[in-house]
Design a protein around this motif. Structure first.
Motif, PDB file in Angstrom:
ATOM      1  N   LYS A  34       0.822  -1.216   0.000  1.00  0.00           N
ATOM      2  CA  LYS A  34       0.000   0.000   0.000  1.00  0.00           C
ATOM      3  C   LYS A  34       0.850   1.258   0.000  1.00  0.00           C
ATOM      4  CE  LYS A  34      -4.088  -1.873   2.297  1.00  0.00           C
ATOM      5  NZ  LYS A  34      -4.985  -1.753   3.468  1.00  0.00           N
ATOM      6  N   ALA A  35       1.921   1.230   0.760  1.00  0.00           N
ATOM      7  CA  ALA A  35       2.858   2.351   0.806  1.00  0.00           C
ATOM      8  C   ALA A  35       4.157   1.856   1.413  1.00  0.00           C
ATOM      9  CB  ALA A  35       2.304   3.525   1.607  1.00  0.00           C
ATOM     10  N   LEU A  36       5.262   2.431   0.993  1.00  0.00           N
ATOM     11  CA  LEU A  36       6.559   2.077   1.553  1.00  0.00           C
ATOM     12  C   LEU A  36       6.708   2.684   2.948  1.00  0.00           C
ATOM     13  CD1 LEU A  36       8.747   2.641  -1.636  1.00  0.00           C
ATOM     14  CD2 LEU A  36       7.903   0.456  -0.737  1.00  0.00           C
ATOM     15  N   GLY A  37       7.557   2.072   3.762  1.00  0.00           N
ATOM     16  CA  GLY A  37       7.852   2.620   5.072  1.00  0.00           C
ATOM     17  C   GLY A  37       6.907   2.182   6.173  1.00  0.00           C
ATOM     18  N   ILE A  38       6.053   1.177   5.907  1.00  0.00           N
ATOM     19  CA  ILE A  38       5.116   0.660   6.914  1.00  0.00           C
ATOM     20  C   ILE A  38       5.654  -0.678   7.431  1.00  0.00           C
ATOM     21  CG2 ILE A  38       2.780  -0.219   7.295  1.00  0.00           C
ATOM     22  CD1 ILE A  38       1.787   1.811   5.250  1.00  0.00           C
ATOM     23  N   GLY A  39       5.780  -0.795   8.752  1.00  0.00           N
ATOM     24  CA  GLY A  39       6.401  -1.961   9.351  1.00  0.00           C
ATOM     25  C   GLY A  39       5.753  -3.279   8.970  1.00  0.00           C
ATOM     26  N   PHE A  40       4.426  -3.297   8.895  1.00  0.00           N
ATOM     27  CA  PHE A  40       3.709  -4.516   8.526  1.00  0.00           C
ATOM     28  C   PHE A  40       4.189  -5.035   7.169  1.00  0.00           C
ATOM     29  CE2 PHE A  40       0.277  -6.681   6.310  1.00  0.00           C
ATOM     30  CZ  PHE A  40      -0.191  -7.580   7.252  1.00  0.00           C
ATOM     31  N   PHE A  41       4.315  -4.132   6.205  1.00  0.00           N
ATOM     32  CA  PHE A  41       4.703  -4.555   4.863  1.00  0.00           C
ATOM     33  C   PHE A  41       6.191  -4.867   4.758  1.00  0.00           C
ATOM     34  CE2 PHE A  41       0.789  -2.045   3.869  1.00  0.00           C
ATOM     35  CZ  PHE A  41       0.034  -3.135   3.471  1.00  0.00           C
ATOM     36  N   GLU A  42       7.002  -4.201   5.566  1.00  0.00           N
ATOM     37  CA  GLU A  42       8.420  -4.538   5.586  1.00  0.00           C
ATOM     38  C   GLU A  42       8.624  -5.948   6.143  1.00  0.00           C
ATOM     39  OE1 GLU A  42      10.131  -1.312   7.745  1.00  0.00           O
ATOM     40  OE2 GLU A  42      10.047   0.061   6.021  1.00  0.00           O
ATOM     41  N   ALA A  43       7.792  -6.325   7.125  1.00  0.00           N
ATOM     42  CA  ALA A  43       7.844  -7.694   7.640  1.00  0.00           C
ATOM     43  C   ALA A  43       7.375  -8.680   6.578  1.00  0.00           C
ATOM     44  CB  ALA A  43       6.986  -7.812   8.895  1.00  0.00           C
TER      45      ALA A  43
END
Length: 330
Positions: A34-43
């Motif tokens: 959805k967007a870069l820089g979000i912890g959920f998506f980095e995981a």
């Protein structure tokens, strides 16, 4: 010229004459968030890389816009089409707006799946839900109601008005709201998955509803921002923040008492599973059709329903009794 060199030269020439590469290339799977820089998506990206390492012939392209908009994701999709990636696995900012761009991708032979936040069926081949929508919907209201035995006022702080998954979860929550006597939902606000806006919205809720007992945020960005707003407002013990969050980001809120409990599935597993599914469709010829069971590596298999959707796992509740076990993991 040695035999090995002759063989290598012959293979290369044969490949050139056939117009195909002499050696197999990696399957390029774009994990679009959805967007870069979000912890959920980095995981989730960690899980994607784990799957790539396990498969051995996969290159992960982790990408997304800088803000949670459909327009930003459409630009990303168009760039991936131009790069001729093999597969796109996307967590959508809008159910319908991405469909034309993703249809263009499929027309060019690119495998398209959605995960976490879905795309309308005509814009993808399958959708991976992190859990059952009905279970999540029930969970987010239960987390608040469990600490309000006499009922009370709760408010929702969601991501965007068009976020597919949050909207579905809130619909499912409303279906079972009658099971929780005395629980009254007084407002729903949107923080656009931006920390500062989510903080302001949470602060506004407490100002507008002085008797507010709980804020439910079914978004990992919103729940952290709301917990901080409760601390800053001096309302720890009065307003409980709950919903869906990451242990690493919510450990402080549990310790401070701003949150009594929250839930989430493992985003590492989610990114891993999405990558495995994209690989099976793009490389191994798996067909996305109702009733199909598609392998997801160590996560087992995904069984598709009539809408070509399936659920990965049940949400798991985190609180003071177990947060220390998980806060360093994701």
């Amino acid at each position: 010229m040695s035999v090995l060199k002759k063989l290598a030269t012959s293979v290369a020439l044969a490949g050139a004459m056939l117009g195909t590469p002499a050696f197999a290339e990696d399957v390029r799977i774009a994990v679009v968030v959805k967007a870069l820089g979000i912890g959920f998506f980095e995981a989730a990206a960690q899980g994607a890389e784990e799957a790539a390492a396990e498969l051995g012939d996969v290159e992960i392209i982790y990408t997304g816009p800088t803000d949670t908009t459909a327009e930003g994701q459409i630009e990303v999709i168009n760039a991936l089409i131009a790069q001729q990636v093999d597969a796109i696995a996307i967590s959508a900012n809008d159910t319908d707006a991405l469909v034309p761009a993703l249809q263009r991708a499929m027309q060019r032979g690119i495998t398209v799946i959605s995960w976490d936040s879905g795309v309308a069926p005509e814009g993808r081949q399958l959708h991976l839900n992190p859990s059952s929508n009905s279970l999540i919907g029930n969970m987010i209201i239960k987390l608040a109601a469990d600490h309000l035995p006499d009922g009370g006022e709760v408010a929702l702080l969601s991501a965007t008005t068009t976020s597919t998954n949050q909207n579905i979860w809130m619909e499912e929550m409303n279906k079972v709201l009658g099971n929780y006597e005395g629980i009254n939902v007084v407002a729903t606000v949107y923080g656009d998955d931006l920390a500062d806006k989510s903080y302001r919205e949470a602060t506004g809720l407490m100002q507008s509803y002085p008797d507010l007992d709980a804020i439910i945020a079914p978004t990992s960005v919103g729940i952290v921002a709301a917990a901080q707003a409760v601390v800053d407002a001096g309302k720890v013990g009065e307003v409980n923040v709950t919903g869906l969050g990451l242990p690493s980001e919510m450990a402080g809120a549990i310790e401070s008492g701003a949150s009594k409990s929250f839930a989430i599935w493992n985003p590492i597993d989610l990114g891993y599973s999405a990558t495995m599914l994209a690989y099976e469709l793009s490389k191994n010829g798996a067909e996305a059709e109702p009733g199909a069971e598609i392998p997801m590596g160590r996560m087992g298999s995904l069984t598709l329903d009539e809408n070509n959707e399936g659920a990965m796992a049940d949400p798991f509740v985190y609180d003071a009794s177990n947060i220390d076990q998980f806060k360093s993991i994701f």
